[in-house]
Scaffold this motif. Sequence first.
Motif, PDB file in Angstrom:
ATOM      1  N   PHE A  46      33.961  39.547  41.050  1.00  0.00           N
ATOM      2  CA  PHE A  46      35.320  40.094  41.017  1.00  0.00           C
ATOM      3  C   PHE A  46      36.335  38.959  40.952  1.00  0.00           C
ATOM      4  CE2 PHE A  46      39.178  41.543  43.291  1.00  0.00           C
ATOM      5  CZ  PHE A  46      39.536  42.602  42.462  1.00  0.00           C
ATOM      6  N   ASP A  47      37.303  39.111  40.052  1.00  0.00           N
ATOM      7  CA  ASP A  47      38.387  38.145  39.897  1.00  0.00           C
ATOM      8  C   ASP A  47      39.607  38.653  40.670  1.00  0.00           C
ATOM      9  OD1 ASP A  47      40.485  36.525  39.135  1.00  0.00           O
ATOM     10  OD2 ASP A  47      40.061  36.624  36.990  1.00  0.00           O
ATOM     11  N   PRO A  48      39.998  37.960  41.768  1.00  0.00           N
ATOM     12  CA  PRO A  48      41.090  38.465  42.611  1.00  0.00           C
ATOM     13  C   PRO A  48      42.473  37.949  42.225  1.00  0.00           C
ATOM     14  CG  PRO A  48      40.074  36.603  43.690  1.00  0.00           C
ATOM     15  CD  PRO A  48      39.361  36.774  42.362  1.00  0.00           C
ATOM     16  N   SER A  49      42.624  37.430  41.002  1.00  0.00           N
ATOM     17  CA  SER A  49      43.855  36.708  40.661  1.00  0.00           C
ATOM     18  C   SER A  49      45.110  37.568  40.716  1.00  0.00           C
ATOM     19  CB  SER A  49      43.717  36.060  39.276  1.00  0.00           C
ATOM     20  OG  SER A  49      43.389  37.021  38.294  1.00  0.00           O
ATOM     21  N   ASP A  50      45.003  38.886  40.518  1.00  0.00           N
ATOM     22  CA  ASP A  50      46.209  39.717  40.616  1.00  0.00           C
ATOM     23  C   ASP A  50      46.139  40.698  41.780  1.00  0.00           C
ATOM     24  OD1 ASP A  50      44.298  41.437  39.525  1.00  0.00           O
ATOM     25  OD2 ASP A  50      45.743  42.478  38.248  1.00  0.00           O
ATOM     26  N   LEU A  51      45.281  40.416  42.738  1.00  0.00           N
ATOM     27  CA  LEU A  51      45.166  41.292  43.904  1.00  0.00           C
ATOM     28  C   LEU A  51      46.387  41.121  44.807  1.00  0.00           C
ATOM     29  CD1 LEU A  51      42.939  43.209  45.188  1.00  0.00           C
ATOM     30  CD2 LEU A  51      42.411  41.276  46.684  1.00  0.00           C
ATOM     31  N   PRO A  52      47.099  42.202  45.133  1.00  0.00           N
ATOM     32  CA  PRO A  52      48.279  42.062  45.999  1.00  0.00           C
ATOM     33  C   PRO A  52      47.881  41.803  47.445  1.00  0.00           C
ATOM     34  CG  PRO A  52      47.860  44.365  45.574  1.00  0.00           C
ATOM     35  CD  PRO A  52      46.861  43.607  44.740  1.00  0.00           C
ATOM     36  N   LEU A  53      48.840  41.318  48.217  1.00  0.00           N
ATOM     37  CA  LEU A  53      48.603  41.170  49.645  1.00  0.00           C
ATOM     38  C   LEU A  53      48.427  42.536  50.284  1.00  0.00           C
ATOM     39  CD1 LEU A  53      51.222  38.424  50.576  1.00  0.00           C
ATOM     40  CD2 LEU A  53      48.735  38.153  50.524  1.00  0.00           C
ATOM     41  N   PRO A  54      47.614  42.635  51.333  1.00  0.00           N
ATOM     42  CA  PRO A  54      47.475  43.913  52.035  1.00  0.00           C
ATOM     43  C   PRO A  54      48.833  44.388  52.557  1.00  0.00           C
ATOM     44  CG  PRO A  54      45.724  42.402  52.687  1.00  0.00           C
ATOM     45  CD  PRO A  54      46.686  41.602  51.856  1.00  0.00           C
ATOM     46  N   ASP A  55      49.091  45.688  52.440  1.00  0.00           N
ATOM     47  CA  ASP A  55      50.308  46.350  52.917  1.00  0.00           C
ATOM     48  C   ASP A  55      51.539  46.039  52.075  1.00  0.00           C
ATOM     49  OD1 ASP A  55      48.792  47.352  55.078  1.00  0.00           O
ATOM     50  OD2 ASP A  55      49.176  45.536  56.241  1.00  0.00           O
ATOM     51  N   LEU A  56      51.375  45.280  50.988  1.00  0.00           N
ATOM     52  CA  LEU A  56      52.525  44.982  50.139  1.00  0.00           C
ATOM     53  C   LEU A  56      52.953  46.209  49.347  1.00  0.00           C
ATOM     54  CD1 LEU A  56      54.470  42.804  49.007  1.00  0.00           C
ATOM     55  CD2 LEU A  56      52.755  42.353  47.235  1.00  0.00           C
ATOM     56  N   ILE A  57      51.975  47.024  48.963  1.00  0.00           N
ATOM     57  CA  ILE A  57      52.236  48.209  48.145  1.00  0.00           C
ATOM     58  C   ILE A  57      51.826  49.456  48.936  1.00  0.00           C
ATOM     59  CG2 ILE A  57      51.612  49.406  46.002  1.00  0.00           C
ATOM     60  CD1 ILE A  57      51.095  46.661  44.788  1.00  0.00           C
ATOM     61  N   ASP A  58      52.678  50.446  48.925  1.00  0.00           N
ATOM     62  CA  ASP A  58      52.397  51.677  49.675  1.00  0.00           C
ATOM     63  C   ASP A  58      51.053  52.263  49.270  1.00  0.00           C
ATOM     64  OD1 ASP A  58      54.778  51.448  50.979  1.00  0.00           O
ATOM     65  OD2 ASP A  58      55.857  52.889  49.706  1.00  0.00           O
ATOM     66  N   ASP A  59      50.255  52.601  50.268  1.00  0.00           N
ATOM     67  CA  ASP A  59      48.950  53.231  50.060  1.00  0.00           C
ATOM     68  C   ASP A  59      48.006  52.374  49.221  1.00  0.00           C
ATOM     69  OD1 ASP A  59      49.753  55.536  51.504  1.00  0.00           O
ATOM     70  OD2 ASP A  59      50.738  56.313  49.702  1.00  0.00           O
TER      71      ASP A  59
ATOM     72  N   THR B 203      36.186  51.441  32.698  1.00  0.00           N
ATOM     73  CA  THR B 203      36.461  50.113  32.136  1.00  0.00           C
ATOM     74  C   THR B 203      37.043  49.230  33.231  1.00  0.00           C
ATOM     75  OG1 THR B 203      36.886  51.065  29.962  1.00  0.00           O
ATOM     76  CG2 THR B 203      37.721  48.841  30.377  1.00  0.00           C
ATOM     77  N   PHE B 204      36.387  48.098  33.480  1.00  0.00           N
ATOM     78  CA  PHE B 204      36.842  47.190  34.521  1.00  0.00           C
ATOM     79  C   PHE B 204      37.468  45.952  33.879  1.00  0.00           C
ATOM     80  CE2 PHE B 204      33.173  49.303  36.729  1.00  0.00           C
ATOM     81  CZ  PHE B 204      33.958  50.063  37.581  1.00  0.00           C
ATOM     82  N   ALA B 205      38.650  45.587  34.366  1.00  0.00           N
ATOM     83  CA  ALA B 205      39.393  44.474  33.780  1.00  0.00           C
ATOM     84  C   ALA B 205      39.297  43.197  34.598  1.00  0.00           C
ATOM     85  CB  ALA B 205      40.866  44.871  33.632  1.00  0.00           C
ATOM     86  N   ARG B 206      38.622  43.246  35.741  1.00  0.00           N
ATOM     87  CA  ARG B 206      38.645  42.103  36.657  1.00  0.00           C
ATOM     88  C   ARG B 206      37.249  41.576  36.992  1.00  0.00           C
ATOM     89  NH1 ARG B 206      42.361  45.740  37.299  1.00  0.00           N
ATOM     90  NH2 ARG B 206      44.555  45.073  37.389  1.00  0.00           N
ATOM     91  N   LEU B 207      36.353  41.688  36.044  1.00  0.00           N
ATOM     92  CA  LEU B 207      35.028  41.106  36.219  1.00  0.00           C
ATOM     93  C   LEU B 207      34.931  39.836  35.396  1.00  0.00           C
ATOM     94  CD1 LEU B 207      32.608  44.172  36.111  1.00  0.00           C
ATOM     95  CD2 LEU B 207      33.397  42.886  38.100  1.00  0.00           C
ATOM     96  N   ARG B 208      34.481  38.770  36.025  1.00  0.00           N
ATOM     97  CA  ARG B 208      34.327  37.508  35.326  1.00  0.00           C
ATOM     98  C   ARG B 208      33.044  37.510  34.504  1.00  0.00           C
ATOM     99  NH1 ARG B 208      37.743  33.455  36.441  1.00  0.00           N
ATOM    100  NH2 ARG B 208      36.297  32.068  35.355  1.00  0.00           N
ATOM    101  N   THR B 209      33.139  36.948  33.307  1.00  0.00           N
ATOM    102  CA  THR B 209      31.960  36.777  32.466  1.00  0.00           C
ATOM    103  C   THR B 209      31.209  35.539  32.919  1.00  0.00           C
ATOM    104  OG1 THR B 209      33.076  37.801  30.580  1.00  0.00           O
ATOM    105  CG2 THR B 209      31.132  36.453  30.105  1.00  0.00           C
TER     106      THR B 209
END
Length: 268
Positions: free
Chosen positions: A77-90, A5-11
């Motif tokens: 793909f909807d990037p609205s909640d994508l974190p910055l690179p390296d913000l979250i471990d791994d 189930t994907f939550a970040r695909l735009r209709t």
Amino acid sequence: MTAPTFARLRTLAEPNHLPALSPEYIRSQPGLGLGPLDPAPRILLLYGSLRERSFSRLVVEETARLLQLFGCETRIFDPSDLPLPDLIDDDDHPAVEELRQHSLWSEGQVWCSPERHGQITGIMKAQVDHLPLAYKGLRPTQGRTLAVMQVSAGSQSFNSVNTLRILGRWMRMITIPNQSSVAKAYAEFDEAGRMLPSSYYDRIVDVAEELVRFTMLTRGHAEQLVDRYSERKERGETVAEAARVSNVAAILGSIDGIDAPLKSPPRG
């Protein structure tokens, strides 16, 4: 097995409504004769702005409608909640994992960024930065086709598409020759967010056609296209002796005539 189930695909709204297109000039199967048409080519589309009226997203949506017309399966793909690179471990975040899954699913991609301060946006770069060359033993981008596009608030520019080309090459993707750059994008869409007929729209149709053709040409060959001697050597992955001998023989046979001494023409 349950499908993910994907939550970040735009209709995609009105996928079959193409008001700016002149259908009498369209080839419904631009990739016909270049490769197998079944299954449908799988294209992932990424955009680079989170504004409510994002012109890079609107361009991507117009492109997705065209790709579907040409027989492709598309995901935006909807990037609205994508974190910055390296913000979250791994990179342990569901948006990052989903983006990588979509990239692994794809055979080709479309990247469209606004030009901001003469370059691509941080949103666009963050998405690319979250796509590693290797991921869980797989390659999310290598060997895939890529079309690059940009939108500008002012006069036409090519800074963003040039940068996207560099990124595509770095990610070992097959970036198609054609590209799209939409100038004064605010004037190219109606109130409903649909692109008006123009030479800019026509170029997007050209790019979509070409992406389908290159994807058809290369589909099924992605692993071979990124098979590298240096990486096999690093992994200690030897090539089967029979195949190695066969390849060497074929190479030597192809050059036999090159180094052979030239015979003198008969006299008389």
